[in-house]
Scaffold this active site. Structure first.
Site, short mmCIF file in Angstrom:
data_model
loop_
_atom_site.label_atom_id
_atom_site.label_comp_id
_atom_site.label_asym_id
_atom_site.label_seq_id
_atom_site.Cartn_x
_atom_site.Cartn_y
_atom_site.Cartn_z
N ASP A 103 45.42 7.95 16.26
CA ASP A 103 45.10 7.02 17.35
C ASP A 103 44.40 7.73 18.51
O ASP A 103 45.03 8.50 19.23
CB ASP A 103 46.40 6.37 17.81
CG ASP A 103 46.16 5.24 18.79
OD1 ASP A 103 45.01 5.05 19.21
OD2 ASP A 103 47.13 4.55 19.14
N ASP A 262 37.51 3.55 20.48
CA ASP A 262 38.88 3.55 19.97
C ASP A 262 38.87 3.44 18.44
O ASP A 262 38.24 2.55 17.89
CB ASP A 262 39.63 2.37 20.60
CG ASP A 262 41.07 2.28 20.16
OD1 ASP A 262 41.62 3.31 19.71
OD2 ASP A 262 41.65 1.19 20.24
#
Ligand code: NAG
Ligand code: NAG
Ligand code: NAG
Ligand code: NAG
Length: 380
Positions: A103, A262
């Site tokens: 992440d 992201d």
């Protein structure tokens, strides 16, 4: 003093980080899409459309979580974290595998550990710190402990991975820990969502993560201490060669670092003023019957399957880097014969999502604070 609510998480602080970085060229791990047959979360009874529908819903939920908290303080809130790509890493001595979400918007590396009265269910066995000879409790007044002490673990998680490997610029992330005092580099190449030939790609750390050759474009990375995300500056978007700008340089939307990149968000969330400008240009280019978006109701969707006929060419203009997209970076089949635009408006934090990133080598150079893109067939 120890916070009782932290007890069921082990935060991983790497030992011998310098030795890892010293490996010639760095190292790579496999990135696994959570819905691919290689993932422990793969459900063979789900249709591809059920999977993509879930990814869209995850993306909507995640973008709500990618915000500053009320005080404007950074907050690594474990509940908000749910991503699309996994890595299989080992921790401890002897090594124990954990499958964790990779992440870029998280700064922690954590897994659930024994003893635990109050863990959320996970399929893999819990990590047993007592069985690891390199496990040590860290004093709460130490520097190591301070990198995680602003984390709020009191909210419960119900995601089903056995942990998170944070790749953000924060001090506790894997990227920061590998680098030690030196800043480092990492890169990944994401296979397209619907790839049926190959399900994994590589996440690379160290000097191997620097790109070489033709076709590379580079934009400044802006790291803001208040968010600890990777920000880039989106100046505008071209649709079939016509450029639309993020409006007015006085508007907050147009400020440097107005968007984050992201790995864990599926859709691309544009500043709503830019989205409102490009939507008519996209719909003018596509001469297909419109369809109702089966999920959120506001997307641009068409009756179409496979390659989208008349899909306009789309170029993202980041400062110094024009990124020309493939049609499938911006359109995806959300339901049978319904293909939708994967760009959506937001009045919150704009996000360059993972569908837009597929089939590019994306390299984060944290020595120069730059982000580079190079078109690449990630399945090869
Ligand atoms: C953290 O989680 C709580 C509880 O779900 C939520 O109310 C809050 O908005 C979240 N904070 C952030 C910064 O995501
Ligand atoms: C993770 O790696 C271990 C050790 O190589 C392997 O046994 C395990 O099957 C892997 N898990 C997944 C989900 O790939
Ligand atoms: C942590 O999260 C809980 C539950 O959402 C909330 O009540 C609490 O105020 C939060 N603590 C901090 C320090 O943000
Ligand atoms: C999708 O399109 C194909 C080919 O035109 C057709 O055979 C099929 O019935 C359609 N499915 C749905 C759910 O509309």
């Amino acid at each position: 003093m120890a916070t009782p609510s932290l007890s069921w998480f082990c935060f991983v602080i790497l030992l011998c980080s310098a030795a890892v970085e010293a490996l010639e060229g760095g190292f790579s791990v496999e990135l696994i899409h959570r819905d691919s047959p290689k993932s422990p979360f793969y459900d063979p009874f789900e249709t591809p459309f059920q999977r993509v529908g879930k990814a869209v819903r995850r993306s909507i939920a995640r973008v709500r979580g990618l915000r500053l908290n009320d005080e404007g303080e950074p907050s690594a809130n474990i509940t908000r974290i749910d991503g699309d790509y996994l890595i299989n890493v080992t921790i401890g001595t002897p090594p124990v595998s954990i499958v964790a979400i990779a992440d870029t918007a998280s700064d922690l590396i954590w897994t659930q550990c024994l003893p635990c009265d109050d863990c959320f269910p996970q399929e893999a066995p819990l990590f047993n710190p007592r069985a690891s000879s390199t496990y040590a409790e860290v004093d709460c007044n130490s520097d190591e402990c301070h990198v995680v002490d602003r984390t709020n673990c009191s909210t419960r998680v119900f995601i089903h991975t056995s942990g998170i490997v944070g790749l953000s610029p924060g001090d506790a992330s894997l990227v920061s820990q590998i680098g030690g005092n030196e800043r480092t580099h990492f890169a990944y190449c994401l296979v397209p969502f619907f790839s049926t030939s190959k399900y994994t790609s590589k996440l690379t750390f160290g000097s191997d993560a620097l790109l070489a050759g033709q076709g590379i474009v580079t934009t400044p990375l802006i790291i803001k201490s208040e968010t600890l995300y990777y920000h880039v500056t989106l100046e505008g978007t071209s649709i079939n060669g016509k450029k639309f700008e993020v409006s007015g340089s006085t508007e907050p939307d147009a400020e440097p670092g107005n968007m984050i990149i992201d790995s864990g968000t599926t859709l691309t969330w544009l500043p709503s003023n830019l989205y409102r400008q490009i939507e008519p240009a996209v719909s003018a280019a596509i001469d297909l019957p419109r369809a109702k978006d089966p999920i959120s109701g506001y997307n641009l969707c068409y009756r179409s399957s496979g390659v989208l006929k008349g899909a306009p060419s789309i170029t993202m203009h980041f400062t110094g880097a024009d990124v020309a997209l493939n049609w499938y970076n911006a359109f995806f089949e959300l339901d049978e014969n319904i293909t939708c635009f994967s760009f959506v408006p937001t009045d919150g934090l704009p996000v360059y999502g993972n569908m837009a990133q597929t089939d590019f080598m994306i390299s984060y150079d944290l020595t120069l604070d730059t982000l580079s893109f190079k078109p690449h067939d990630c399945a090869n």
